[in-house]
Design an enzyme around this catalytic site. Structure first.
Site, mmCIF file in Angstrom:
data_model
loop_
_atom_site.group_PDB
_atom_site.id
_atom_site.type_symbol
_atom_site.label_atom_id
_atom_site.label_comp_id
_atom_site.label_asym_id
_atom_site.label_seq_id
_atom_site.Cartn_x
_atom_site.Cartn_y
_atom_site.Cartn_z
ATOM 1 N N ASP A 1 -9.841 -5.891 1.737
ATOM 2 C CA ASP A 1 -8.521 -6.451 1.400
ATOM 3 C C ASP A 1 -8.406 -7.916 1.810
ATOM 4 O O ASP A 1 -7.458 -8.592 1.416
ATOM 5 C CB ASP A 1 -7.402 -5.663 2.106
ATOM 6 C CG ASP A 1 -7.257 -4.253 1.558
ATOM 7 O OD1 ASP A 1 -7.644 -4.049 0.391
ATOM 8 O OD2 ASP A 1 -6.776 -3.372 2.289
ATOM 9 N N ASP B 1 0.845 -1.193 0.000
ATOM 10 C CA ASP B 1 0.000 0.000 0.000
ATOM 11 C C ASP B 1 0.881 1.243 0.000
ATOM 12 O O ASP B 1 1.966 1.229 0.576
ATOM 13 C CB ASP B 1 -0.853 0.045 1.280
ATOM 14 C CG ASP B 1 -2.132 -0.758 1.123
ATOM 15 O OD1 ASP B 1 -2.560 -0.941 -0.020
ATOM 16 O OD2 ASP B 1 -2.691 -1.189 2.137
ATOM 17 N N ASP C 1 -5.261 -3.243 4.830
ATOM 18 C CA ASP C 1 -5.775 -2.766 6.113
ATOM 19 C C ASP C 1 -7.291 -2.802 6.210
ATOM 20 O O ASP C 1 -7.846 -2.772 7.292
ATOM 21 C CB ASP C 1 -5.279 -1.336 6.388
ATOM 22 C CG ASP C 1 -5.732 -0.351 5.314
ATOM 23 O OD1 ASP C 1 -6.342 -0.796 4.322
ATOM 24 O OD2 ASP C 1 -5.476 0.857 5.478
#
Length: 957
Positions: free
Chosen positions: A597, A334, A593
């Site tokens: 996901d 990310d 997170d």
């Protein structure tokens, strides 16, 4: 009421009241609570009645657990040897072999005791680590919202449920918007179900959308999940690590079996040996060849390594994730919070206003109204923080309804009443989503995109703000036309260590790919600043429902493999990226997170839940980070490789020892009819086990590249090293027994062609020779370079010295008639140490040769990098790092492979000059590739003939 309460709660405990279906008012009445929640005292009293909100853990008997360490294939072989010692050995006019029986049982007990203690310690450490991951719940106690462990929830508690939470207990929903609940873990329903006020929700299900308060009606074993868990036992899948362990164990057992069969065939039908000595020789192979400590050493190494990872900020939920982490070669990371600080700032001077009569201050105020004032995320905190006083966000208005952010709508909204009682609604979020709301979208679309692109070129994210009136005065109504009022620029600075960490990752053979929901230009600008490359794609163009026709003919999997990152990524794209990388044989890590996901985290070889991840993401992951940033992950990769290196070192050692014992003693027994006492092999095994346990804390150099179990390498190295050691023992025996070499050179007493009684001294000599060189082998298998260059762990050295001091004292002084050995004196002990030292040195050369034969790169360690022949610290480290970086960029198609540039140059001076120029050009190219936008892309363009820039520009989100 006080006297009645325990009886009523007892009825709830016995499930005499159907709290799931009765009206919600009766739920409060039966649970004797209000919407203000319980007091801390009342909660404590109820905890005593209902117990903790967790499933009962089955307590194993410690005795059975201890005995369990004696119940595995390797232990079965030792137990078979013990039975042989008293049953089969009871013949030939001799009594049962009690000393060997007692010795084998002692070895088993010592091994089980060490295993039991270490696993108990590791279990306690793991329990402490998992306690840090215990699910939390937001609960109303004493009139205040607190974050408590979900384990202390009791019926009657008021809890808050939001997007990404795993529901901590069975509950009934109170007033608020409906939730989308994923119950697939409980009911198998693949689609989320909608639950409104009054509906029941089950413990263990996940909130996919919405936010609401609820009253707890059941906890622990009384929940729907708790009852289901009682009906089924969890099934233990056999992991890859267990398969490797089994394969190595089977190899050792088969090697022993082959050796025993050969001995039986030669000793009895051909040599007509006596029954009892033959049994003793078989016992030597059985006892000495089995790596009885292997399961313990490997599991303890992983447990200690797991604890070390936790100290670095990476908690492993699954032990075997360590070996996957060691082999990881692609990390999809990310951007927000991992590569960047997630500390947003807004530049008020750059705010663009799109509505008449509105200024920048009004845009900020409207954005602040569409933000939370409590439990804020980074965007809310940045915007509300721009106001002179955060209370201004709600000043003069009454909040009617707040729509929280969710990954589908990508916006928040607040419905409120002003001072005159008129209803309004304001929303902030992703510019595209806010633009789609606007009534005049077609008029402003071009200007909005131009501003977004202008911000993106400077690495700024955009946030849209819109406003509408709600003349109907109801929160459910659609309201009047939306007015797009402004765009705010958000800047999220990169972490100070991200660029250096990405460089380290590349040098370690880990290719970091940025995965961001932001638009392409922002991703590229961040990639440029971090030196990770700008070869990025909009994921919707590659993976979306409407893939672009101009690139549909291109190899998408290859583009994904070679990309530096992906922009405009939705959660389903993450799953697809992981799947396609795995199809290209990559060991893939993925950070995440959010609740959406979870599928990608589960699919990845190593799912990594970042700091502050939702419960759902933590549940789906293999590793949970307790600190932010990419550096934690790269440190965890290095630590995992060190742990894996220790395990690999030991397995090579274990296989080598099996081969050396089986082959060495089989040749001695069959060529010279030498019967080595089984009891002395037991002594070797016991001393070995004590020493080898320290390997779990050994100082090792992690592999410079991703590593994995290569059974061919383990078995080949083990067979060659074991065969060499066996031949050294055979040569030593021949020199001591058949020649006068040692007495002539060193002046020791002769053992040449001695009487049968003096076989006892020969047995002592062989015992010491085997003991020293066998244990010293660990220093060879643990090192990548020369074993005397890489410093071992202090514990390992101390254990080796103590064990071999004991072995030397036994060989020098022991006159044990029951073990058929006699002391050989210090002269012979010195000779054996010298002999072993001389024949120890070639072990490293053999190791290099095996590695060269298997990979073709081992001689680099000796000659090209010259690390064995210098005393300089970190000699050649920089060059090696550059070589690894170059190799990795070539592997991922980011630069053209080496070619022979100087094949036609004949003049030596000319060659030198060309080489110097080439070096300068290579360094300039390397710096350009690392730090310029063009450098990263051009090699792919050359290799594929693709116009990548055109592809990227056409798909700016």
């Amino acid at each position: 009421m006080g006297e009645e309460k325990p009886e009523v709660l007892d009825a709830v405990l016995k499930e005499a009241v159907d709290l799931e279906n009765i009206p919600i008012e009766e739920v409060f009445e039966n649970l004797r609570c209000t919407k203000e929640g319980l007091t801390a005292t009342a909660a404590q009293e109820r905890l005593a009645i209902f117990g903790y909100n967790k499933l009962e853990e089955k307590k194993d008997s410690k005795l059975l657990k201890f005995l369990g360490f004696m119940w595995n294939p390797l232990s079965w072989v030792m137990e078979a040897a013990a039975i042989m010692a008293i049953a089969l050995a009871n013949g030939g006019g001799k009594p049962p072999d009690w000393q060997d029986f007692v010795g084998i049982i002692t070895l088993l007990i010592i091994n089980s005791t060490i295993s039991f203690i270490e696993e108990n310690n590791a279990g306690n450490a793991a329990a402490a680590l998992m306690a840090r991951l215990a699910p939390k719940a937001k609960v109303l106690r004493d009139g205040r919202w607190k974050e408590e462990d979900a384990a202390v929830l009791v019926p009657g508690d008021i809890i808050s449920i939001k997007l990404g939470d795993i529901i901590p207990a069975d509950a009934r929903l109170l007033e608020g918007d409906p939730l989308k609940i994923d119950q697939s873990a409980l009911t198998g329903e693949s689609l989320p179900v909608t639950k409104g006020p009054g509906d029941g929700v089950y413990s263990g299900s996940t909130c996919k959308q919405g936010e609401i308060e609820a009253i707890v009606i059941a906890t622990g074993v009384h929940t729907f999940f708790g009852k289901a868990a009682h009906l089924v036992d969890s099934t233990n899948q056999v992991g890859h690590f267990q398969k490797v362990l089994t394969a190595i164990g089977n190899f050792c057992i088969c090697s022993i079996a082959v050796g025993m069969i050969i001995e039986i065939i030669v000793m009895y039908p051909i040599q007509h040996r006596a029954y009892r000595p033959g049994i003793d020789n078989l016992l030597v192979l059985l006892i000495g060849g089995i790596p009885i400590a292997m399961p313990t050493v490997l599991s303890v190494t992983m447990a200690i390594g797991s604890h070390r990872l936790a100290q670095q900020g990476a908690i492993t939920k699954r032990m075997t994730a360590i070996e996957e982490m060691a082999g990881m070669d692609v990390l999809c990371s990310d951007k927000t919070g991992t590569l960047t600080l997630n500390k947003l700032t807004v530049d008020k001077n750059l705010i663009e206003v799109f509505a008449k009569g509105v200024d920048a201050d009004m845009v900020v105020l409207m954005a602040a109204r569409a933000s939370r004032t409590e439990n804020q995320d980074a965007i809310d905190a940045a915007i509300v923080g721009m106001l002179a006083d955060p209370k201004e966000a709600r000043a003069g208005i009454r909040e009617i309804h707040f729509l929280p952010f969710n990954p589908t709508d990508k916006r928040t909204a607040l419905t409120y009443l002003d001072g005159e009682g008129k209803m309004h609604r304001v929303s902030k979020g992703a510019p595209e989503q806010i633009l789609n709301l606007a009534h005049n979208k077609s008029d402003i679309e071009r200007r909005v995109h131009a501003v977004i692109d202008k911000f993106a070129e400077r690495g700024l994210r955009s946030l849209g703000v819109a406003y509408q009136e709600v003349p109907e005065g109801r929160k459910e109504s659609a309201g009047g036309p939306w007015q797009f009022i402004g765009l705010l620029p958000l800047f999220d600075p990169p972490r100070h260590d991200s660029a250096e960490t990405i460089r380290r990752a590349l040098n370690l053979g880990v290719n970091v790919k940025m995965v961001t929901g932001d638009q392409l230009a922002i991703g590229k600008e961040t990639g440029r600043r971090l030196g990770m490359g700008t070869n990025m794609y909009p994921s919707s163009a590659l993976l979306g429902q409407t893939k672009d026709e101009s690139i549909s003919a291109l190899p998408i999997d290859e583009l994904i493999e070679k990309a530096d990152g992906f922009a405009g990524v939705f959660p389903e794209h993450k799953y697809e990226i992981v799947k396609r990388l795995q199809a290209r044989k990559h060991i893939c890590g993925m950070t995440g997170d959010g609740v959406n996901d979870a599928p990608a985290l589960k699919k990845a070889d190593i799912g990594i839940a970042v700091d502050d991840a939702t419960d759902a993401a933590r549940s789906a992951s293999d590793i949970v980070l307790t600190e932010p940033g990419l550096s934690v992950i790269i440190s965890a990769v290095l630590t995992s490789r060190a742990i894996f290196q220790r395990m690999k070192n030991y397995t090579i050692y274990a296989v080598s020892i099996t081969i050396r014992i089986v082959l060495g003693f089989m040749l001695l027994a069959l060529i010279w009819k030498f019967d080595f006492p089984p009891f002395m092999v037991l002594i070797i095994a016991i001393l070995n086990d004590g020493t080898i346990m320290t390997i779990s804390k050994d100082r090792v150099k992690p592999s410079p590249l991703p590593d994995s179990w290569k059974l061919a390498e383990i078995f080949t190295t083990g067979i060659v090293l074991g065969g060499y050691l066996a031949m050294m023992t055979v040569i030593f025996f021949w020199a001591a027994y058949k020649t006068n070499f040692f007495p002539h050179v060193f002046g020791v007493s002769t053992l040449e062609k001695t009487a049968t009684d003096d076989f006892r001294k020969l047995a002592s000599a062989i015992y010491l020779q085997v003991s020293i060189i066998s244990q010293a082998l660990i220093f060879v298998t643990r090192s990548r370079s020369w074993s005397f260059v890489e410093r071992p762990g202090f514990l390992l050295v101390i254990a080796f010295v103590i064990a071999q001091l004991v072995a030397t004292l036994i060989a020098v002084y022991a006159n044990w008639s029951f073990a058929a050995i006699e002391g050989i004196g210090w002269g012979w002990a010195g000779v054996i140490w010298i002999y072993n030292l001389v024949f120890y040195i070639p072990l490293d050369i053999i190791k290099f040769f095996i590695r060269y034969a298997l990979s073709g790169r081992a001689w680099d360690l000796v000659f090209e990098r010259r690390i064995a022949f210098t005393r300089k610290k970190d000699f050649g480290k920089e060059q090696r790092e550059l070589q690894w970086a170059h190799a990795q960029r070539t592997l991922h198609g980011l630069q053209v492979p080496d070619t022979k540039l100087f094949s036609e140059a004949t003049n030596f001076n000319e060659l030198n000059q060309l080489a110097e120029e080439a070096k300068r050009r290579a360094e300039i190219a390397r710096l350009r590739e690392l730090h310029t936008l063009k450098g990263h892309v051009e090699s792919v363009v050359k290799l594929k003939g693709l116009d990548i820039e055109t592809i990227q520009q056409a798909y700016t989100v």
